[in-house]
Design a protein around this motif. Sequence first.
Motif, mmCIF file in Angstrom:
data_model
loop_
_atom_site.group_PDB
_atom_site.id
_atom_site.type_symbol
_atom_site.label_atom_id
_atom_site.label_comp_id
_atom_site.label_asym_id
_atom_site.label_seq_id
_atom_site.Cartn_x
_atom_site.Cartn_y
_atom_site.Cartn_z
ATOM 1 N N ARG A 1 -10.117 -2.677 -4.556
ATOM 2 C CA ARG A 1 -10.286 -2.975 -3.134
ATOM 3 C C ARG A 1 -11.313 -4.086 -2.907
ATOM 4 N NH1 ARG A 1 -8.483 -0.425 1.706
ATOM 5 N NH2 ARG A 1 -6.632 -0.330 0.434
ATOM 6 N N ASP B 1 0.855 -1.182 0.000
ATOM 7 C CA ASP B 1 0.000 0.000 0.000
ATOM 8 C C ASP B 1 0.894 1.236 0.000
ATOM 9 O OD1 ASP B 1 -1.445 2.283 1.320
ATOM 10 O OD2 ASP B 1 -3.092 0.839 1.249
ATOM 11 N N SER C 1 0.221 -5.589 1.518
ATOM 12 C CA SER C 1 -1.147 -6.075 1.412
ATOM 13 C C SER C 1 -1.129 -7.577 1.152
ATOM 14 C CB SER C 1 -1.884 -5.367 0.290
ATOM 15 O OG SER C 1 -3.183 -5.895 0.149
#
Length: 125
Positions: free
Chosen positions: A106, A40, A47
Amino acid sequence: MAVEVETRPHQLIASDRVEGTAVRRANGDMIGHIERLMIDKISGKVSYAVLSFGGFLGIGTNLIPLPWGRLHYNPTFEAYELDIEDEELKRAPSFRADKDFDWGDRSQEVELHRFYGVPPYWGGF
């Protein structure tokens, strides 16, 4: 005069040293290797790692994004350890190495963390 640098184990590793590192089961069986890490940009947290496995000479290779929290470094094998059964690995969210994947989606990250039962680094589901 050259300065000798003392080398001793520590907790940090450079990202380029992680890429290519083996991923094994607890018994030492090879699963694949780390293709890359996804970090990130804002928080600096990892992540997920992208596991590469299967195929031959890059043809037919599958890539599986794994939540970073699912991997554990095993110094005995000098590899990352992944507790995963073959059936779970077959059902895992994956994509072919020769196909595009939206790394920044996401909603895909949320589903990935749900699949593995690991809370995302940003908290909650």
